[in-house]
Design an enzyme around this catalytic site. Sequence first.
Site, PDB file in Angstrom:
ATOM      1  N   CYS A  79      83.954  54.258  71.933  1.00  0.00           N
ATOM      2  CA  CYS A  79      82.627  54.784  72.236  1.00  0.00           C
ATOM      3  C   CYS A  79      81.544  53.776  71.811  1.00  0.00           C
ATOM      4  CB  CYS A  79      82.439  56.155  71.590  1.00  0.00           C
ATOM      5  SG  CYS A  79      81.009  57.060  72.269  1.00  0.00           S
ATOM      6  N   HIS A 189      86.901  59.071  73.727  1.00  0.00           N
ATOM      7  CA  HIS A 189      87.385  59.279  72.356  1.00  0.00           C
ATOM      8  C   HIS A 189      88.878  59.632  72.370  1.00  0.00           C
ATOM      9  CE1 HIS A 189      83.629  59.235  69.968  1.00  0.00           C
ATOM     10  NE2 HIS A 189      83.079  59.553  71.131  1.00  0.00           N
ATOM     11  N   GLU A 191      90.791  59.908  69.857  1.00  0.00           N
ATOM     12  CA  GLU A 191      91.182  60.610  68.635  1.00  0.00           C
ATOM     13  C   GLU A 191      91.066  62.121  68.740  1.00  0.00           C
ATOM     14  OE1 GLU A 191      86.750  59.642  67.987  1.00  0.00           O
ATOM     15  OE2 GLU A 191      88.485  58.861  69.078  1.00  0.00           O
TER      16      GLU A 191
END
Length: 543
Positions: A79, A189, A191
Amino acid sequence: MQQKIIILDFGSQTTQLIGRRVRELDTFCEILPYNKFPKDDPTVIGVILSGSPYSVHDPEAFKVDLSQFVGRIPVLGICYGAQFISHTLGGRVEKTDSREYGRANLTSFDVSNPLFSGFEQNSQVWMSHGDTITEIPDGFEVIGSTKDVKNAAFWCPGEKLASCQSVSGSQIVNSKSSNSKSIWAVQFHPEVFHTLQGKTLLKNFVVDICGSRQEWSAASFVDTTVAELKEQLGDDRVILGLSGGVDSSVAAVLLNRAIGSRLTCIFVDHGMLRKNEFQQVMDDYRGLGLNVIGVDASEKFFADLAGVTDPEQKRKIIGRDFVEVFNAEAQKIVNSKSSNSKCRWLAQGTIYPDRIESLNITGKVIKSHHNVGGLPKEMNLQLCEPLKWLFKDEVRRVGRQLKMPEHLITRHPFPGPGLAVRILGDITPEKVRILQDADDIYIRGLREYVDTDGVTLYDKIWQAGAILLSTVRSVGVMGDERTYEHPVALRAVTSTDAMTADWAHLPYDFMAKVSNEIINKVRGVNRVCYDISSKPPATIEWE
């Protein structure tokens, strides 16, 4: 030599989540402020640049010197990290008319690139940014796009990095070494849960690209830490403050394995624990073979809290009294002549999120923790924190490795001030009694109710508890008589790390049974409510 991934924190709310995902790959990682990259550390095998609340165009935006690591070790920008790489190396990052937020799908990606090995077509990813990368730097190649984001993923092979320059004109990689490591960047993202193959992407980077041997495990942590504690502590004695929670309990068992009877644990009862908890926890600790001293200081706490209604003042009084009581007991151990070894250490169950949360990357306090920030000067003890590198789920894995009872390992988090922050208004022994009884019925019910999938409700949720609205009275009818008593609110949330939480959708039949039992059995309560607020905007605790 233990390998590690460095995660440079630019202030993203999900930085800790990146760390947890890397640890799930049995790889050690360390989260550091964006400007604290460790120089000349041969154990670092890769770098991840996190997201950020800032735009790369903001005057106060965080910046890092990429030449410290680019080309030397593999790099992944996420990001803001991706935008910073593009912006710094001559690409273009521009404001969008609207934020790109939420689910998206990779409509195309380079199946031959090692970052996307094993990815499925049209894979779902999660976007969360206000700027977008409209041009990537010279030498970079697009390797992933969504319908709306052309440069959703890009990379620069190591052999092309030597030609890359920062916008200031300085060379990023000073030689044309064929050993230069590549750099990757993704606008989404990986994660977060909503990026369905995010764990695959991170595994590709950490294991396949960076070469992690995946040697970080609960078993290796126990063996290494016990050996380190033996060397660190020598023949000294150690004091540990126990709370009954997972972190301090695991720290105690780990220390007990390293130094045995030279560890003395102190468990202070401030009178606001759950029903019968003091004795139950003392029995558990003795069953684990711990040398533990129990101190009932409830009279002092109740006296000092008399008439106090402000939540922050209640917390401060409890914190102050706890330190006074604990220090008094600790000094008895320090001054004891009954042993040839000296007491030089205070152990704490500090875990990694405590240390990350206490100071953000600007150096300002985000959330203070009672076990972070040093020791009272008068104690004259050194600090021992055997769990300081672990996340909460890792602490539980270590507890299981140490063969601890499951009910201690899976115990829900419980606030340090205890039920004092679950009683709105002033604190009295009678109010604590009412809340203890209501909470006991609720927690026992959660433990006993087995859902359709064979798992108890208690094990499905992160944290639960009852709150006594002692500043409120409601009218009720019991036995044809009017009552004017207190409502109790029940709270249960699901979470992975308590940074965000959603209210738990408990079965209606369970709620009806618990509500009926509390109203019928707890004198002083005539109404039960259920809190359906999420965090944010609400917090898990009411005070």
